[in-house]
Design a protein around this motif. Structure first.
Motif, PDB file in Angstrom:
ATOM      1  N   VAL A  75       0.829  -1.210   0.000  1.00 23.46           N
ATOM      2  CA  VAL A  75       0.000   0.000   0.000  1.00 23.46           C
ATOM      3  C   VAL A  75       0.863   1.259   0.000  1.00 23.46           C
ATOM      4  N   LEU A  76       2.065   1.167   0.591  1.00 27.70           N
ATOM      5  CA  LEU A  76       2.952   2.324   0.628  1.00 27.70           C
ATOM      6  C   LEU A  76       3.388   2.738  -0.771  1.00 27.70           C
ATOM      7  N   PHE A  77       3.730   1.751  -1.613  1.00 24.71           N
ATOM      8  CA  PHE A  77       4.158   2.065  -2.975  1.00 24.71           C
ATOM      9  C   PHE A  77       3.020   2.738  -3.743  1.00 24.71           C
ATOM     10  N   GLY A  78       1.790   2.265  -3.520  1.00 27.99           N
ATOM     11  CA  GLY A  78       0.643   2.856  -4.180  1.00 27.99           C
ATOM     12  C   GLY A  78       0.419   4.299  -3.782  1.00 27.99           C
ATOM     13  N   ARG A 117      13.894  -9.737  -4.447  1.00 28.67           N
ATOM     14  CA  ARG A 117      13.233  -8.509  -4.890  1.00 28.67           C
ATOM     15  C   ARG A 117      12.295  -7.966  -3.806  1.00 28.67           C
ATOM     16  N   VAL A 118      11.577  -8.845  -3.136  1.00 23.80           N
ATOM     17  CA  VAL A 118      10.677  -8.413  -2.064  1.00 23.80           C
ATOM     18  C   VAL A 118      11.486  -7.836  -0.900  1.00 23.80           C
ATOM     19  N   GLU A 162       5.766  -0.732  -7.273  1.00 29.25           N
ATOM     20  CA  GLU A 162       4.501  -1.293  -6.806  1.00 29.25           C
ATOM     21  C   GLU A 162       4.119  -2.519  -7.628  1.00 29.25           C
ATOM     22  N   LYS A 163       4.165  -2.398  -8.944  1.00 29.19           N
ATOM     23  CA  LYS A 163       3.774  -3.501  -9.818  1.00 29.19           C
ATOM     24  C   LYS A 163       4.685  -4.705  -9.623  1.00 29.19           C
ATOM     25  N   ASP A 164       5.987  -4.464  -9.599  1.00 29.64           N
ATOM     26  CA  ASP A 164       6.961  -5.542  -9.445  1.00 29.64           C
ATOM     27  C   ASP A 164       6.842  -6.190  -8.067  1.00 29.64           C
ATOM     28  N   TYR A 165       6.736  -5.360  -7.054  1.00 33.34           N
ATOM     29  CA  TYR A 165       6.677  -5.850  -5.671  1.00 33.34           C
ATOM     30  C   TYR A 165       5.436  -6.716  -5.452  1.00 33.34           C
TER      31      TYR A 165
END
Length: 205
Positions: free
Chosen positions: A45-48, A103-104, A58-61
């Motif tokens: 939600v933070l990336f969004g 990546r995460v 956001e998309k990758d995560y």
């Protein structure tokens, strides 16, 4: 539907990482894929909320976290998950659980650094905090085109007050939850890095 408790994203993130930090610092317990991946899902939600500058993240995560959540249905621990990929000789292949875990981990680390910088800053701009977090965590792994796009997107970041409003927090409550996440995510990140380094897999790929 927006509700007070439902919208307290920072509280959810901080609470989800508490038990993970206990495992990470216990010295003997193995971290399970399920609790780890579900805790990381709260971070998305933070990336969004950060807008276009971190849309790529956001998309990758989210896709990588979804993969780990799916993996948790058949694999119990992060240790087992990495060992399975080693046995199948697919650690560095695109889409492998181990690659997605790295990546995460990077996404969680970016949010940790972002929170550290927000806590230290007095102003209302997020540009400096986000720039430091990106430069420290993501930039070394990105080509020139992505770095340039992110730099341009930094000018479209919300202000700190706008971010807190989106997260349904005031400055005081946000600082408490951010400090909690910084404290608990650090040992979790170190735990995952040790899973890689102890197997000579490295973390810079």
């Amino acid at each position: 539907m927006a509700g007070g408790g439902e919208d307290k994203a920072l509280r959810k993130i901080a609470a989800a990482f508490e038990p993970l930090a206990e495992v990470a610092t216990s010295g003997c317990a193995a971290m399970e894929v399920g609790p780890f991946s579900h805790a990381c899902a709260h971070v998305s939600v933070l990336f969004g909320c950060l807008g276009i500058a971190f849309k790529f993240a956001e998309k990758d995560y989210v896709s990588k976290v979804d993969d780990l959540i799916e993996a948790s249905k058949s694999i119990t621990t992060l240790n087992d998950m990495i060992e399975l990929d080693i046995q199948q000789d697919c650690v560095r292949q695109g889409g492998s659980h181990t690659r997605n875990l790295l990546r995460v981990k990077r996404g969680v680390d970016m949010v940790r650094v972002l929170f550290e910088e927000i806590i230290k800053s007095d102003g209302n701009s997020l540009k400096d905090a986000a720039s430091v977090a990106y430069a420290q965590v993501f930039a070394p792994h990105h080509g020139w085109a992505i770095r340039k796009a992110v730099a341009a997107g930094m000018y479209a970041l919300p202000s700190k007050s706008q971010l807190l409003k989106r997260l349904n927090e005031d400055e005081g409550s946000a600082k408490v939850e951010m400090q909690s996440f910084v404290r608990t995510s650090g040992p979790v990140i170190q735990y995952i890095e040790e899973l890689f380094n102890s197997r000579q897999l490295g973390i810079d790929w």
